[in-house]
Design a protein around this motif. Structure first.
Motif, PDB file in Angstrom:
ATOM      1  N   ARG A  47       4.187 114.191  71.698  1.00  0.00           N
ATOM      2  CA  ARG A  47       3.221 113.296  72.388  1.00  0.00           C
ATOM      3  C   ARG A  47       3.681 112.917  73.698  1.00  0.00           C
ATOM      4  NH1 ARG A  47       2.261 109.312  67.435  1.00  0.00           N
ATOM      5  NH2 ARG A  47       4.417 109.432  67.623  1.00  0.00           N
ATOM      6  N   VAL A  48       2.797 112.475  74.756  1.00  0.00           N
ATOM      7  CA  VAL A  48       3.251 112.136  76.003  1.00  0.00           C
ATOM      8  C   VAL A  48       2.201 111.215  76.432  1.00  0.00           C
ATOM      9  CG1 VAL A  48       3.817 112.801  78.134  1.00  0.00           C
ATOM     10  CG2 VAL A  48       3.368 114.651  76.279  1.00  0.00           C
ATOM     11  N   ALA A  49       2.845 110.127  76.905  1.00  0.00           N
ATOM     12  CA  ALA A  49       2.140 109.023  77.623  1.00  0.00           C
ATOM     13  C   ALA A  49       2.579 109.008  79.058  1.00  0.00           C
ATOM     14  CB  ALA A  49       2.336 107.494  76.779  1.00  0.00           C
ATOM     15  N   GLY A  50       1.815 108.259  79.902  1.00  0.00           N
ATOM     16  CA  GLY A  50       1.977 108.199  81.202  1.00  0.00           C
ATOM     17  C   GLY A  50       0.987 107.401  82.068  1.00  0.00           C
ATOM     18  N   ASP A  90       8.962 112.145  71.477  1.00  0.00           N
ATOM     19  CA  ASP A  90       7.771 111.757  72.193  1.00  0.00           C
ATOM     20  C   ASP A  90       8.266 111.495  73.497  1.00  0.00           C
ATOM     21  OD1 ASP A  90       5.875 112.086  70.302  1.00  0.00           O
ATOM     22  OD2 ASP A  90       6.220 110.204  69.083  1.00  0.00           O
ATOM     23  N   LEU A  91       7.496 111.357  74.641  1.00  0.00           N
ATOM     24  CA  LEU A  91       7.739 111.172  75.726  1.00  0.00           C
ATOM     25  C   LEU A  91       7.012 110.156  76.784  1.00  0.00           C
ATOM     26  CD1 LEU A  91      10.057 112.608  77.585  1.00  0.00           C
ATOM     27  CD2 LEU A  91       8.149 114.232  78.404  1.00  0.00           C
ATOM     28  N   SER A  93      -7.650 107.808  64.298  1.00  0.00           N
ATOM     29  CA  SER A  93      -8.224 107.690  65.464  1.00  0.00           C
ATOM     30  C   SER A  93      -7.332 107.446  66.611  1.00  0.00           C
ATOM     31  CB  SER A  93      -9.270 106.396  65.404  1.00  0.00           C
ATOM     32  OG  SER A  93      -8.288 105.221  65.415  1.00  0.00           O
ATOM     33  N   ARG A  94      -6.130 107.569  66.659  1.00  0.00           N
ATOM     34  CA  ARG A  94      -5.266 107.441  67.656  1.00  0.00           C
ATOM     35  C   ARG A  94      -4.154 108.760  67.451  1.00  0.00           C
ATOM     36  NH1 ARG A  94      -2.805 101.340  68.430  1.00  0.00           N
ATOM     37  NH2 ARG A  94      -5.047 100.439  68.815  1.00  0.00           N
ATOM     38  N   ARG A  95      -4.594 109.740  66.708  1.00  0.00           N
ATOM     39  CA  ARG A  95      -3.929 110.898  67.021  1.00  0.00           C
ATOM     40  C   ARG A  95      -4.434 112.112  68.054  1.00  0.00           C
ATOM     41  NH1 ARG A  95      -3.323 111.552  60.088  1.00  0.00           N
ATOM     42  NH2 ARG A  95      -2.366 109.558  59.921  1.00  0.00           N
ATOM     43  N   TYR A  96      -3.762 111.666  69.001  1.00  0.00           N
ATOM     44  CA  TYR A  96      -3.867 112.460  70.123  1.00  0.00           C
ATOM     45  C   TYR A  96      -2.456 113.005  70.957  1.00  0.00           C
ATOM     46  CZ  TYR A  96      -8.831 111.410  69.911  1.00  0.00           C
ATOM     47  OH  TYR A  96     -10.044 111.080  69.670  1.00  0.00           O
TER      48      TYR A  96
END
Length: 332
Positions: free
Chosen positions: A36-39, A5-6, A133-136
């Motif tokens: 998955r990526v968060a930013g 994940d990033l 509900s958080r699987r994006y």
């Protein structure tokens, strides 16, 4: 192929360095596949492009082609008047620039990949530790300045905004996250009055509350992670230098120093933890300003090269198995 994940830090136009770092991961001898990526802010923009399915070569080409000066758009009857136009935007609309071009560009770029709402970024991973509900594939950090809350979108849509995330616009969330204070107008996000007490909230740059949400994908159930979360930070490993001292001789300088402090202090303290810093790609982009929207092609190439070099340096010592065993001393 390795998995990861990033998490991508915000940094305005310096986001080009993020693309270089991700390229290093993709070109590694055991290439990384990003799940998955968060930013935040610029990190949210790059993360959104990656999550939409754009391959890395096209992400780079998209960013290379983009004329960042178009982000300096103005609106209103004084639009286009030198100096006066931007100042009117700041005085009457809380931002020098409207941010409309940025929003349209995000909408069009994501739509070309078939991404409109968060329903288009569902992550079909039945083995994920996250609740359904958080699987994006994407998480964007936004500052709700109406209520002083950090929003993790799409995770917080339902509980904190009373909105079904699968009906909400991805481009809206990224535009909200990239609302650099003083430069872009805050973003107005519609909400359910039954939950918030109002029909909207005012949003600003997610970096006000967390510019580098490194722990967002970490497990908290005591079980080992299936793969690492790797972060990319747009600063050198040590960010406190003598030349960073600012005199703050006028109101504008003071305001910018306050903003810089808010954007960096929380996450700087967090990254001092070896558990986080040992899985972070550090890129020294101190020679560039986040709001230099008139970068030359040479500047763009230089930022990408800095990211690529930072990624390769990280990978030269990174060892996931050692990290899982508690060895956080891999980086020089």
């Amino acid at each position: 192929m390795a998995d990861a994940d990033l998490v991508l830090e915000g940094g305005g136009v310096k986001g080009l360095a993020l693309v270089g770092a991700v390229a290093a991961l993709a070109d590694f001898r055991d290439p990384y596949s990003i799940h998955r990526v968060a930013g935040t802010s610029a990190g949210a923009i790059v993360a959104g492009l990656l999550a939409s399915g754009l391959d890395l070569a096209r992400v780079k080409a998209t960013m290379d082609k983009l004329d960042f000066s178009q982000f300096e758009d103005q609106a209103g009857f004084l639009a286009g008047v030198p100096i006066v136009g931007p100042l009117a935007g700041l005085l009457f609309h809380q931002g020098l620039y409207a941010g409309e071009f940025l929003h349209r560009w995000l909408q069009d770029t994501l739509a070309a990949q078939g991404v409109h709402t968060w329903a288009d970024l569902k992550d079909d991973d039945p083995h994920s530790a996250l609740p359904p509900s958080r699987r994006y594939k994407l998480v964007v950090i936004v500052s709700d300045i109406s209520r002083g809350l950090m929003l993790r979108l799409p995770w917080d849509y339902e509980e904190l905004l009373g909105v079904d995330p699968d009906t909400a616009s991805v481009a809206d969330a990224i535009r909200a996250s990239a609302s650099i204070p003083f430069f872009f107008r805050p973003w107005i996000m519609p909400t359910n009055p039954a939950v918030t007490g109002h029909d909207h909230i005012v949003c600003a740059d997610g970096g006000l509350l967390s510019n580098y949400p490194m722990a967002i994908f970490d497990r908290h159930d005591g079980k080992p992670a299936r793969w690492p979360t790797i972060g990319v930070k747009l600063s050198g490993r040590s960010t406190i230098r003598a030349q960073d001292w600012r005199p703050d001789n006028n109101n504008l300088e003071l305001a910018m120093s306050l903003l810089t402090t808010m954007l960096g202090a929380h996450d700087r303290a967090y990254v001092s933890d070896p558990q986080a810093s040992s899985r972070t790609i550090f890129i020294d982009t101190s020679n560039y300003r986040a709001t230099d929207f008139r970068l030359s092609r040479q500047d763009k190439d230089a930022l990408y090269a800095l990211g690529l070099a930072g990624g390769k340096k990280f990978l030269a010592t990174w060892d996931w198995e050692k990290w899982k065993a508690g060895d956080y001393t891999m980086q020089p």
